[in-house]
Design a protein around this motif. Sequence first.
Motif, PDB file in Angstrom:
ATOM      1  N   TYR A 164      68.785  42.854  61.499  1.00 35.29           N
ATOM      2  CA  TYR A 164      68.985  43.348  60.139  1.00 35.29           C
ATOM      3  C   TYR A 164      67.917  44.404  59.857  1.00 35.29           C
ATOM      4  O   TYR A 164      66.723  44.150  60.046  1.00 35.29           O
ATOM      5  N   THR A 165      68.341  45.582  59.440  1.00 35.98           N
ATOM      6  CA  THR A 165      67.386  46.655  59.176  1.00 35.98           C
ATOM      7  C   THR A 165      67.733  47.354  57.863  1.00 35.98           C
ATOM      8  O   THR A 165      68.871  47.298  57.388  1.00 35.98           O
ATOM      9  N   PHE A 166      66.721  48.017  57.300  1.00 33.10           N
ATOM     10  CA  PHE A 166      66.961  48.896  56.167  1.00 33.10           C
ATOM     11  C   PHE A 166      67.572  50.200  56.680  1.00 33.10           C
ATOM     12  O   PHE A 166      67.480  50.511  57.872  1.00 33.10           O
ATOM     13  N   SER A 167      68.166  50.955  55.772  1.00 32.00           N
ATOM     14  CA  SER A 167      68.644  52.293  56.108  1.00 32.00           C
ATOM     15  C   SER A 167      67.832  53.311  55.315  1.00 32.00           C
ATOM     16  O   SER A 167      67.505  53.059  54.154  1.00 32.00           O
ATOM     17  N   PRO A 168      67.490  54.440  55.916  1.00 30.03           N
ATOM     18  CA  PRO A 168      66.749  55.467  55.174  1.00 30.03           C
ATOM     19  C   PRO A 168      67.569  55.983  53.997  1.00 30.03           C
ATOM     20  O   PRO A 168      68.764  56.251  54.143  1.00 30.03           O
ATOM     21  N   GLY A 221      64.993  51.557  60.041  1.00 28.91           N
ATOM     22  CA  GLY A 221      66.130  52.366  60.457  1.00 28.91           C
ATOM     23  C   GLY A 221      65.848  53.446  61.470  1.00 28.91           C
ATOM     24  O   GLY A 221      66.751  54.224  61.812  1.00 28.91           O
ATOM     25  N   CYS A 222      64.613  53.525  61.975  1.00 30.14           N
ATOM     26  CA  CYS A 222      64.292  54.538  62.986  1.00 30.14           C
ATOM     27  C   CYS A 222      64.719  54.043  64.373  1.00 30.14           C
ATOM     28  O   CYS A 222      64.787  52.845  64.624  1.00 30.14           O
ATOM     29  N   GLU A 223      64.975  54.992  65.255  1.00 28.84           N
ATOM     30  CA  GLU A 223      65.399  54.639  66.612  1.00 28.84           C
ATOM     31  C   GLU A 223      64.279  53.909  67.346  1.00 28.84           C
ATOM     32  O   GLU A 223      63.126  54.357  67.357  1.00 28.84           O
ATOM     33  N   PHE A 258      69.756  43.400  51.889  1.00 29.75           N
ATOM     34  CA  PHE A 258      68.335  43.547  51.555  1.00 29.75           C
ATOM     35  C   PHE A 258      67.543  42.259  51.807  1.00 29.75           C
ATOM     36  O   PHE A 258      66.495  42.273  52.467  1.00 29.75           O
ATOM     37  N   ASP A 259      68.037  41.135  51.284  1.00 30.08           N
ATOM     38  CA  ASP A 259      67.329  39.863  51.443  1.00 30.08           C
ATOM     39  C   ASP A 259      67.217  39.467  52.911  1.00 30.08           C
ATOM     40  O   ASP A 259      66.174  38.980  53.354  1.00 30.08           O
ATOM     41  N   LYS A 260      68.320  39.678  53.660  1.00 30.39           N
ATOM     42  CA  LYS A 260      68.333  39.297  55.073  1.00 30.39           C
ATOM     43  C   LYS A 260      67.314  40.089  55.882  1.00 30.39           C
ATOM     44  O   LYS A 260      66.692  39.555  56.809  1.00 30.39           O
ATOM     45  N   VAL A 261      67.143  41.361  55.563  1.00 30.36           N
ATOM     46  CA  VAL A 261      66.167  42.185  56.286  1.00 30.36           C
ATOM     47  C   VAL A 261      64.767  41.590  56.118  1.00 30.36           C
ATOM     48  O   VAL A 261      64.008  41.456  57.090  1.00 30.36           O
ATOM     49  N   ILE A 262      64.442  41.222  54.887  1.00 32.05           N
ATOM     50  CA  ILE A 262      63.112  40.660  54.607  1.00 32.05           C
ATOM     51  C   ILE A 262      62.962  39.284  55.247  1.00 32.05           C
ATOM     52  O   ILE A 262      61.934  38.978  55.869  1.00 32.05           O
TER      53      ILE A 262
END
Length: 242
Positions: free
Chosen positions: A82-86, A143-145, A185-189
Amino acid sequence: MSEYYGDYMGEHDDEIRFNERVSWALSHDKEIIEGMEEHMADFVGAMLNDFYHQRVAPLERQLRKLGELPEEPRRWKEEKCYTFSPDKSLLNEKEPDSWNNPDGLYQKVLTNLLDACIGREWIEIQEPMTKKNLQEHWLAVFGCEFTGDIFLDIEHPLKWKGQDNLCIYLMQELKECKVISSSTFDKVIETNFQIKSVSSKWAKLHSATRKTLGKPQNHELVDKALAWAYEEAGCTEYYKKD
Protein backbone atom coordinates in the motif's frame (compact mmCIF):
# COMPACT_ATOMS: atom_id res chain seq x y z
CA MET A 1 -67.31 26.81 20.66
CA SER A 2 -64.04 27.58 22.42
CA GLU A 3 -63.47 23.88 23.12
CA TYR A 4 -63.95 23.04 19.44
CA TYR A 5 -61.72 25.90 18.41
CA GLY A 6 -59.04 24.71 20.81
CA ASP A 7 -59.21 21.17 19.41
CA TYR A 8 -59.07 22.56 15.86
CA MET A 9 -55.96 24.65 16.61
CA GLY A 10 -54.35 21.74 18.41
CA GLU A 11 -54.72 19.56 15.33
CA HIS A 12 -53.27 22.29 13.15
CA ASP A 13 -50.38 22.84 15.61
CA ASP A 14 -49.45 19.20 15.09
CA GLU A 15 -49.65 19.68 11.34
CA ILE A 16 -47.46 22.77 11.51
CA ARG A 17 -44.89 20.96 13.67
CA PHE A 18 -44.92 18.03 11.24
CA ASN A 19 -44.36 20.33 8.27
CA GLU A 20 -41.52 22.06 10.11
CA ARG A 21 -39.88 18.71 10.80
CA VAL A 22 -40.23 17.68 7.16
CA SER A 23 -38.68 20.99 6.04
CA TRP A 24 -35.84 20.58 8.54
CA ALA A 25 -35.20 17.00 7.43
CA LEU A 26 -35.19 17.98 3.76
CA SER A 27 -32.80 20.88 4.34
CA HIS A 28 -30.43 18.69 6.32
CA ASP A 29 -30.71 15.88 3.80
CA LYS A 30 -29.51 18.37 1.21
CA GLU A 31 -26.48 19.19 3.38
CA ILE A 32 -25.80 15.49 3.89
CA ILE A 33 -26.11 14.78 0.17
CA GLU A 34 -23.79 17.67 -0.70
CA GLY A 35 -21.29 16.41 1.88
CA MET A 36 -21.47 12.90 0.46
CA GLU A 37 -21.01 14.20 -3.08
CA GLU A 38 -17.92 16.15 -2.01
CA HIS A 39 -16.52 13.12 -0.17
CA MET A 40 -17.18 10.86 -3.17
CA ALA A 41 -15.51 13.33 -5.52
CA ASP A 42 -12.38 13.37 -3.32
CA PHE A 43 -12.41 9.57 -3.03
CA VAL A 44 -12.83 8.99 -6.78
CA GLY A 45 -10.12 11.55 -7.49
CA ALA A 46 -7.76 9.74 -5.11
CA MET A 47 -8.59 6.38 -6.72
CA LEU A 48 -7.86 7.73 -10.20
CA ASN A 49 -4.59 9.26 -8.99
CA ASP A 50 -3.63 5.93 -7.38
CA PHE A 51 -4.45 4.07 -10.59
CA TYR A 52 -2.30 6.39 -12.70
CA HIS A 53 0.75 6.37 -10.43
CA GLN A 54 0.62 2.67 -9.57
CA ARG A 55 -0.49 1.19 -12.91
CA VAL A 56 -0.11 3.62 -15.81
CA ALA A 57 3.05 5.54 -14.89
CA PRO A 58 5.30 2.43 -14.53
CA LEU A 59 4.21 1.26 -18.00
CA GLU A 60 4.84 4.70 -19.46
CA ARG A 61 8.39 4.58 -18.09
CA GLN A 62 8.99 1.23 -19.75
CA LEU A 63 7.49 2.31 -23.07
CA ARG A 64 9.87 5.25 -23.16
CA LYS A 65 12.75 2.79 -23.06
CA LEU A 66 12.85 1.66 -26.68
CA GLY A 67 13.18 -2.05 -27.27
CA GLU A 68 12.08 -3.07 -23.78
CA LEU A 69 8.86 -4.80 -22.81
CA PRO A 70 6.77 -3.45 -19.89
CA GLU A 71 7.76 -4.95 -16.54
CA GLU A 72 6.08 -5.13 -13.18
CA PRO A 73 7.37 -2.35 -10.89
CA ARG A 74 9.84 -3.73 -8.38
CA ARG A 75 8.44 -4.20 -4.89
CA TRP A 76 10.28 -4.29 -1.59
CA LYS A 77 8.09 -6.93 0.08
CA GLU A 78 6.08 -9.93 -1.00
CA GLU A 79 2.66 -8.98 0.36
CA LYS A 80 0.45 -6.28 -1.16
CA CYS A 81 2.18 -2.92 -1.01
CA TYR A 82 0.00 0.00 0.00
CA THR A 83 1.52 3.32 -1.04
CA PHE A 84 0.58 6.97 -1.33
CA SER A 85 0.37 8.58 -4.75
CA PRO A 86 2.08 11.90 -5.52
CA ASP A 87 -0.38 14.78 -5.70
CA LYS A 88 0.12 17.99 -7.66
CA SER A 89 1.60 20.60 -5.31
CA LEU A 90 5.29 19.59 -5.58
CA LEU A 91 5.28 18.12 -9.08
CA ASN A 92 6.62 19.67 -12.26
CA GLU A 93 3.80 19.33 -14.79
CA LYS A 94 6.24 19.78 -17.68
CA GLU A 95 8.43 16.87 -16.58
CA PRO A 96 7.20 13.26 -16.92
CA ASP A 97 7.70 11.27 -13.71
CA SER A 98 8.90 14.35 -11.85
CA TRP A 99 8.27 12.53 -8.57
CA ASN A 100 11.09 10.12 -9.53
CA ASN A 101 13.61 12.93 -10.03
CA PRO A 102 16.01 13.09 -7.03
CA ASP A 103 16.56 16.77 -7.80
CA GLY A 104 12.86 17.54 -7.97
CA LEU A 105 10.94 19.24 -5.16
CA TYR A 106 8.89 16.14 -4.37
CA GLN A 107 11.84 13.94 -3.44
CA LYS A 108 13.79 16.80 -1.87
CA VAL A 109 11.00 17.71 0.56
CA LEU A 110 10.29 14.07 1.46
CA THR A 111 13.98 13.25 1.92
CA ASN A 112 14.36 16.24 4.24
CA LEU A 113 11.26 15.11 6.09
CA LEU A 114 12.77 11.66 6.64
CA ASP A 115 15.90 13.32 8.04
CA ALA A 116 13.67 15.24 10.47
CA CYS A 117 11.89 12.02 11.50
CA ILE A 118 15.21 10.25 12.11
CA GLY A 119 16.52 13.25 14.07
CA ARG A 120 13.45 13.19 16.34
CA GLU A 121 13.76 9.39 16.71
CA TRP A 122 10.33 8.79 15.19
CA ILE A 123 11.95 6.41 12.70
CA GLU A 124 15.22 4.56 13.24
CA ILE A 125 17.75 2.97 10.89
CA GLN A 126 17.67 -0.77 11.56
CA GLU A 127 20.92 -2.65 10.92
CA PRO A 128 22.15 -3.77 8.44
CA MET A 129 20.25 -1.03 6.58
CA THR A 130 21.97 2.25 5.83
CA LYS A 131 20.35 5.65 5.71
CA LYS A 132 20.32 5.40 1.90
CA ASN A 133 18.46 2.08 2.11
CA LEU A 134 15.92 3.55 4.47
CA GLN A 135 15.45 6.56 2.21
CA GLU A 136 14.72 4.26 -0.77
CA HIS A 137 12.00 2.47 1.20
CA TRP A 138 10.60 5.78 2.48
CA LEU A 139 10.33 7.28 -1.01
CA ALA A 140 8.73 4.08 -2.31
CA VAL A 141 5.92 4.46 0.23
CA PHE A 142 5.29 7.91 -1.27
CA GLY A 143 4.94 6.51 -4.78
CA CYS A 144 8.51 6.78 -6.08
CA GLU A 145 10.06 3.96 -8.09
CA PHE A 146 11.86 1.48 -5.82
CA THR A 147 15.35 0.59 -7.04
CA GLY A 148 17.05 -0.25 -3.75
CA ASP A 149 18.04 -3.39 -1.86
CA ILE A 150 15.48 -5.68 -0.24
CA PHE A 151 16.13 -6.70 3.38
CA LEU A 152 14.17 -9.86 4.07
CA ASP A 153 15.18 -9.87 7.75
CA ILE A 154 13.62 -6.44 8.35
CA GLU A 155 9.86 -6.81 8.12
CA HIS A 156 8.96 -3.18 8.85
CA PRO A 157 11.86 -0.82 8.01
CA LEU A 158 9.69 2.28 8.55
CA LYS A 159 8.08 1.25 11.84
CA TRP A 160 7.04 4.44 13.64
CA LYS A 161 8.68 4.81 17.05
CA GLY A 162 7.08 8.09 18.06
CA GLN A 163 3.60 9.08 19.17
CA ASP A 164 1.03 7.43 16.88
CA ASN A 165 -1.04 10.59 16.45
CA LEU A 166 2.00 12.53 15.25
CA CYS A 167 2.47 10.10 12.36
CA ILE A 168 -1.21 10.32 11.43
CA TYR A 169 -1.11 14.12 11.74
CA LEU A 170 2.03 14.32 9.55
CA MET A 171 0.43 12.28 6.77
CA GLN A 172 -2.81 14.27 7.06
CA GLU A 173 -0.84 17.50 6.67
CA LEU A 174 0.87 16.17 3.53
CA LYS A 175 -2.53 15.18 2.19
CA GLU A 176 -4.06 18.58 3.05
CA CYS A 177 -1.18 20.36 1.31
CA LYS A 178 -1.77 18.27 -1.86
CA VAL A 179 1.62 16.55 -1.61
CA ILE A 180 0.09 13.06 -1.50
CA SER A 181 -3.26 11.39 -2.03
CA SER A 182 -4.58 7.88 -1.53
CA SER A 183 -7.83 5.95 -1.66
CA THR A 184 -6.34 3.59 0.94
CA PHE A 185 -4.93 6.27 3.24
CA ASP A 186 -5.39 4.35 6.52
CA LYS A 187 -3.97 1.14 5.04
CA VAL A 188 -0.79 2.89 3.89
CA ILE A 189 -0.14 4.14 7.43
CA GLU A 190 -1.13 0.89 9.12
CA THR A 191 0.96 -1.43 6.91
CA ASN A 192 4.07 0.72 6.48
CA PHE A 193 4.33 2.57 9.79
CA GLN A 194 2.67 -0.16 11.88
CA ILE A 195 0.04 2.05 13.49
CA LYS A 196 -3.24 0.32 14.23
CA SER A 197 -6.79 1.74 14.07
CA VAL A 198 -5.84 4.93 12.21
CA SER A 199 -9.43 6.06 11.58
CA SER A 200 -10.61 5.58 15.16
CA LYS A 201 -7.54 7.32 16.58
CA TRP A 202 -8.00 10.29 14.25
CA ALA A 203 -11.74 10.51 15.03
CA LYS A 204 -11.06 10.27 18.76
CA LEU A 205 -8.42 12.98 18.49
CA HIS A 206 -10.86 15.36 16.77
CA SER A 207 -13.64 14.74 19.30
CA ALA A 208 -11.31 15.15 22.28
CA THR A 209 -9.41 18.25 21.10
CA ARG A 210 -11.97 20.55 19.55
CA LYS A 211 -10.25 23.60 21.07
CA THR A 212 -7.01 22.77 19.25
CA LEU A 213 -8.73 21.96 15.94
CA GLY A 214 -7.94 18.27 16.19
CA LYS A 215 -4.19 18.71 16.54
CA PRO A 216 -2.40 16.15 18.74
CA GLN A 217 -0.14 16.95 21.64
CA ASN A 218 3.31 18.04 20.41
CA HIS A 219 1.91 18.75 16.93
CA GLU A 220 4.22 21.76 16.73
CA LEU A 221 7.13 19.32 16.28
CA VAL A 222 5.51 18.09 13.06
CA ASP A 223 4.78 21.66 11.93
CA LYS A 224 8.42 22.61 12.45
CA ALA A 225 9.66 19.47 10.68
CA LEU A 226 7.47 20.22 7.66
CA ALA A 227 8.46 23.88 7.54
CA TRP A 228 12.15 22.91 7.75
CA ALA A 229 11.79 20.23 5.03
CA TYR A 230 10.23 22.75 2.67
CA GLU A 231 12.73 25.49 3.49
CA GLU A 232 15.75 23.22 2.98
CA ALA A 233 14.35 22.21 -0.41
CA GLY A 234 14.09 25.87 -1.40
CA CYS A 235 10.31 25.72 -1.46
CA THR A 236 8.01 28.21 0.26
CA GLU A 237 4.63 26.67 -0.61
CA TYR A 238 4.06 24.97 2.74
CA TYR A 239 1.71 26.87 4.96
CA LYS A 240 1.29 26.32 8.67
CA LYS A 241 -2.34 25.97 9.66
CA ASP A 242 -3.69 28.08 12.52
